[in-house]
Design a protein around this motif. Sequence first.
Motif, PDB file in Angstrom:
ATOM      1  N   SER A  56       0.803  -1.095  -0.094  1.00  0.00           N
ATOM      2  CA  SER A  56      -0.102   0.006   0.036  1.00  0.00           C
ATOM      3  C   SER A  56       0.779   1.228  -0.024  1.00  0.00           C
ATOM      4  N   GLU A  87      -3.351   5.723  -2.197  1.00  0.00           N
ATOM      5  CA  GLU A  87      -3.161   4.258  -2.717  1.00  0.00           C
ATOM      6  C   GLU A  87      -4.295   4.064  -3.717  1.00  0.00           C
ATOM      7  N   THR A  98       2.526   1.724  -3.447  1.00  0.00           N
ATOM      8  CA  THR A  98       1.497   2.270  -4.541  1.00  0.00           C
ATOM      9  C   THR A  98       1.295   3.501  -4.045  1.00  0.00           C
ATOM     10  N   ALA A  99       0.801   4.011  -3.040  1.00  0.00           N
ATOM     11  CA  ALA A  99       0.749   5.486  -2.466  1.00  0.00           C
ATOM     12  C   ALA A  99       1.735   6.260  -3.106  1.00  0.00           C
TER      13      ALA A  99
END
Length: 278
Positions: free
Chosen positions: A65, A110, A68-69
Motif C-alpha cells: 500500500s 493508494e 502504491t501510494a
Amino acid sequence: MQVVLPRIGTVAAWRAEARRLAAAGVLPETVLWSVGEAAPDLFAASPAPRAASVAFRLPRVAVESIETALMHADPERFARAYVLVLRLARQEAIWGDRSDPALHRLLEQEKAVRRDIHQMHGFVRFREVTPPGANRRAFAAWFEPAHHILEAAAPFFARRFGDMDWLIATPTLTARFEAGELEILETANRATPPVDATEDLWRVYFANIFNPARLMVNAMTSHMPRKTWKNLPEAALIPDLIRTAPERVAAMRAAEAAAPGPKLQRRLRAISAQREGR
C-alpha cells in the motif's frame, strides 16, 4: 539532508533510502526529498540531529500500500511516507487504523493511484506507426495520467500486446516495448502520434453501440473522467450523443409501440409458415 530520487525506479529508490536513513537514525524533519534534481535548501550546511536506529519490519500489505501510494502526485508523499513507516516500525501507529489521519491519507492516495492505473488500462488509444517493410506492426499512444503510474501500468500492455511493438508516452516517462522487451525512458518527445484510419472505424463502432436509453451522464463521467476525453478519439462524439439522447429514446419508443407485440409476431409467423407449406 537532501535525498534526490531518480525519475525511473523512484519507489524502489525511496525504499532503499528510507531503510538507510532509518538505520542511521535520521529524523524525518531533517530530510528534504526531491525527484530528478536537488531542491534548494537554505539549511543544507546545518548538522542533522540523529535518533535511535530503526529497523523496518512491516506487513506485506502495508509495504504494497505504501509503495502504491508513493506513485501519487502529492509532492510531500515521500516525506509523509517516511514519517509513517517510522511510526509503524516503532509501534506508534497500527496498520489499518483509519482514524489515524496520516494513515487515512495514505490509503486514500493508494486508492486514487489504483483508480488511475485502471483508467490507463482502459483509456490508452494506440495509433499505428508501422514503418514500410517492418516485420512487426508498431503502435504509439499518448496518455496523461493524474499520477506517476507508468512503470506500474506498463506490464499490463506488455502481456496483452506482446505480439507487436508499441510505445506509450506520458508527460514525464515513456514505456517502449520492442521485440518482446519492455523499457522505461524519460520522455523526450511530447508530440502526439499521427491519426490513423482505424480511428474513424472506432468512432463508427462507438456511435452504434451507444445506447441512449441507458444514458447516465454522472456514471459515465465517473468511469470515463472528462480529463481523459482529449486523448480519446470517440470523445468528440460524446457531447452530441448526450444532446440527442432524448430524441433517440423517443424514436425508439415510437418504433416499439408501432411494432406488433410478441404474441402477434408469433401468430403472423405461424400463418406465414402455413401458407408456405401449401
